[in-house]
Scaffold this active site. Structure first.
Site, PDB file in Angstrom:
ATOM      1  N   CYS A  50       0.084  -6.138 -14.696  1.00 42.16           N
ATOM      2  CA  CYS A  50      -1.616  -5.705 -15.160  1.00 42.16           C
ATOM      3  C   CYS A  50      -1.328  -4.552 -16.168  1.00 42.16           C
ATOM      4  CB  CYS A  50      -2.317  -5.237 -14.038  1.00 42.16           C
ATOM      5  SG  CYS A  50      -1.532  -3.995 -13.081  1.00 42.16           S
ATOM      6  N   HIS A  95      14.579   3.385 -19.533  1.00 41.31           N
ATOM      7  CA  HIS A  95      13.067   2.898 -19.655  1.00 41.31           C
ATOM      8  C   HIS A  95      12.871   2.109 -18.173  1.00 41.31           C
ATOM      9  CE1 HIS A  95       9.072   1.584 -21.036  1.00 41.31           C
ATOM     10  NE2 HIS A  95       9.383   0.428 -20.714  1.00 41.31           N
ATOM     11  N   SER A 105       4.125   4.368 -14.652  1.00 42.03           N
ATOM     12  CA  SER A 105       2.669   3.513 -14.332  1.00 42.03           C
ATOM     13  C   SER A 105       1.580   4.399 -14.477  1.00 42.03           C
ATOM     14  CB  SER A 105       2.771   3.156 -12.706  1.00 42.03           C
ATOM     15  OG  SER A 105       4.024   2.500 -12.341  1.00 42.03           O
ATOM     16  N   GLU A 110       3.369   4.647  -7.973  1.00 40.58           N
ATOM     17  CA  GLU A 110       2.970   3.727  -7.187  1.00 40.58           C
ATOM     18  C   GLU A 110       3.912   2.770  -6.930  1.00 40.58           C
ATOM     19  OE1 GLU A 110       2.282   0.260  -8.364  1.00 40.58           O
ATOM     20  OE2 GLU A 110       2.489   0.389 -10.598  1.00 40.58           O
ATOM     21  N   GLN A 116       6.969  -5.846  -8.487  1.00 44.66           N
ATOM     22  CA  GLN A 116       6.730  -6.771  -9.699  1.00 44.66           C
ATOM     23  C   GLN A 116       8.046  -6.852 -10.349  1.00 44.66           C
ATOM     24  OE1 GLN A 116       3.396  -4.374 -11.023  1.00 44.66           O
ATOM     25  NE2 GLN A 116       1.856  -5.684 -10.232  1.00 44.66           N
ATOM     26  N   GLY A 183      -9.009 -13.322  -4.391  1.00 42.84           N
ATOM     27  CA  GLY A 183      -7.851 -13.507  -4.690  1.00 42.84           C
ATOM     28  C   GLY A 183      -6.689 -13.371  -3.436  1.00 42.84           C
ATOM     29  N   ALA A 184      -5.714 -13.733  -3.158  1.00 40.87           N
ATOM     30  CA  ALA A 184      -4.981 -13.582  -2.070  1.00 40.87           C
ATOM     31  C   ALA A 184      -3.404 -13.252  -2.391  1.00 40.87           C
ATOM     32  CB  ALA A 184      -4.977 -14.945  -1.376  1.00 40.87           C
TER      33      ALA A 184
END
Length: 432
Positions: A50, A95, A105, A110, A116, A183-184
């Site tokens: 995101c 990085h 983040s 987080e 991810q 969403g799930a």
């Protein structure tokens, strides 16, 4: 052979840019395959979340960065490099370690980014190889150490929990409120968990795949609903949290407008934490609708990170040591082929000269001939020991590639490679 990352993140690009350049999981491999054909990169991993889209590559003989920017610019519809950054070699390694550890983040520390990064690597395994596999595996281990050996992740707000702070600004408390989650996936489940912990009276989970919504709702005592049916219940909820993977907005004026007319003056808080956005921005113009997206979270998260920021120097020190450890391994890879070639050429030269000398010393006994042979080997090993050690050290210090090129030039290794290749071709021709 160089490691490079080029990408765009929340650090330099607004949500309106990030959502246009986001990739769905099914698009990762085709993108990397096309890029390999265009740029000749040896390995690649595409990370798209995101808050960032980044392409990690092990370059081949050509600079892969121009091709990466062309790929991202084509996706964005304008020049992507204007919003982005490039990191090379040590900086690229550092990085990724920062990204996986949550230090880069929007919400410092987080935990979701760890999963991810892991998922992106897993999805791209057919396009990654020894170098990037080790890089991503190490990044996950480093992220685990940062969380276990510092308090940077303790009490760290996730995107979902930060979003709920915005809802509390409207309602004061969420206890007794009704909520709906679209969403799930992982983010949706974390949001639902946060809502339940906040004391919501009833929660609805809606997803295009009803079975996934049903499984998620069952784990948290919520009500599952078919996607097409949930809009009729929108007039009953106080908070709508959206986290789907839809490529375009699913919450539109046409779907929200009828629900607003039946709410009287009750506010509706819509939290859109999806990329691309799930909610058409025009929905925010409706009366008593409070719409927030990821960029609206910035003000919230900056008030939550001061205590965790004190742990950043400790995490940075840990990461720096792991970067050096990885780089020593990677730099050693560039020296192995040239050292093997170098020593092989020197040994062939030694053998020729010893053979010439022994033909002139044919009166020597076998034992004496063995002494000459051993002397030549010993001298060669002693002559090559210093250059070998220094070449490995130079590689670890980041100067290896330049010195490797100098060794190739000074000892004509590229020329001998070409000569060997010609001899192989001639030999093959003779056989056929």
């Amino acid at each position: 052979m160089a490691i490079v990352v080029a990408g765009i993140s929340h650090q330099g690009a607004a949500l309106a840019v990030r959502e246009r350049i986001a990739y769905r999981p099914a698009e990762l491999l085709p993108t990397l395959e096309a890029l390999r054909g265009e740029s000749g990169l040896r390995e690649g991993v595409l990370l798209s979340t995101c808050n960032r889209t980044e392409l990690y590559a092990l370059e081949g003989d050509a600079d892969a960065v121009p091709a990466i920017w062309r790929t991202l610019s084509s996706r964005l519809g304008e020049e992507a490099s204007a919003y982005g950054y490039v990191r090379r070699d040590r900086d690229a390694v550092s990085h990724l370690f920062h990204v996986a550890s949550g230090l880069d983040s929007m919400v410092l520390g987080e935990a979701q980014i760890h999963g991810q990064v892991r998922d992106a690597w897993a999805a791209c395994r057919s396009e990654s190889g020894a170098v990037l596999n080790r890089l991503f595996q190490t990044s996950l281990l480093v992220a685990g150490r940062v969380r276990n050996e510092t308090t940077i992740g303790r009490g760290a707000a996730s995107v979902s929990s930060a979003a709920l702070q915005l809802a509390r600004q409207i309602f004061g408390s969420l206890a007794g409120r009704r909520a709906m989650v679209l969403g799930a996936g992982e983010m949706a489940e974390l949001a639902l968990e946060c809502l339940v912990n906040e004391g919501v009276r009833a929660a609805i989970v809606a997803n295009r795949t009803y079975e996934r919504a049903q499984a998620l709702a069952a784990r948290h005592g919520a009500l599952a609903m078919h996607y097409d049916q949930c809009w009729a219940s929108l007039h009953e909820v106080d908070v709508l949290l959206c986290s789907t993977s839809a490529p375009r907005p699913v919450v539109t004026l046409e779907r929200v407008g009828p629900a607003i007319t039946g709410r009287r003056d009750r506010p509706l808080c819509i939290l859109d934490i999806a990329v691309p956005r799930d909610v058409d921005p025009s929905v925010g113009t409706l009366d008593n609708v409070f719409l927030y997206d990821l960029d609206d979270l910035r003000a919230v998260v900056t008030t939550n990170v001061e205590r965790r920021r004190a742990e950043v120097p400790t995490a940075e020190e840990l990461i720096a040591k792991e970067v050096e450890r990885y780089w020593e391994w990677f730099a050693g890879l560039s020296t192995v082929p040239v050292l093997t070639h170098f020593r092989g050429e020197m040994d062939r030269l030694r053998e020729r000269e010893v053979a010439t000398a022994l033909r002139q010393l044919d009166h020597l006994a076998p034992a004496d001939r063995a002494v000459v042979e051993q002397l030549s080997r010993s001298l060669m090993n002693k002559f090559l020991h210093g250059p070998t050690v220094r070449l490995r050290a130079a590689a670890a210090n980041g100067r290896g590639l330049g010195i490797v090129d100098a060794v190739r030039y000074l000892f004509g290794l590229d020329e001998t490679s070409s000569a060997d290749a010609r001899r192989d071709r001639d030999h093959h021709h003779d056989l056929t």
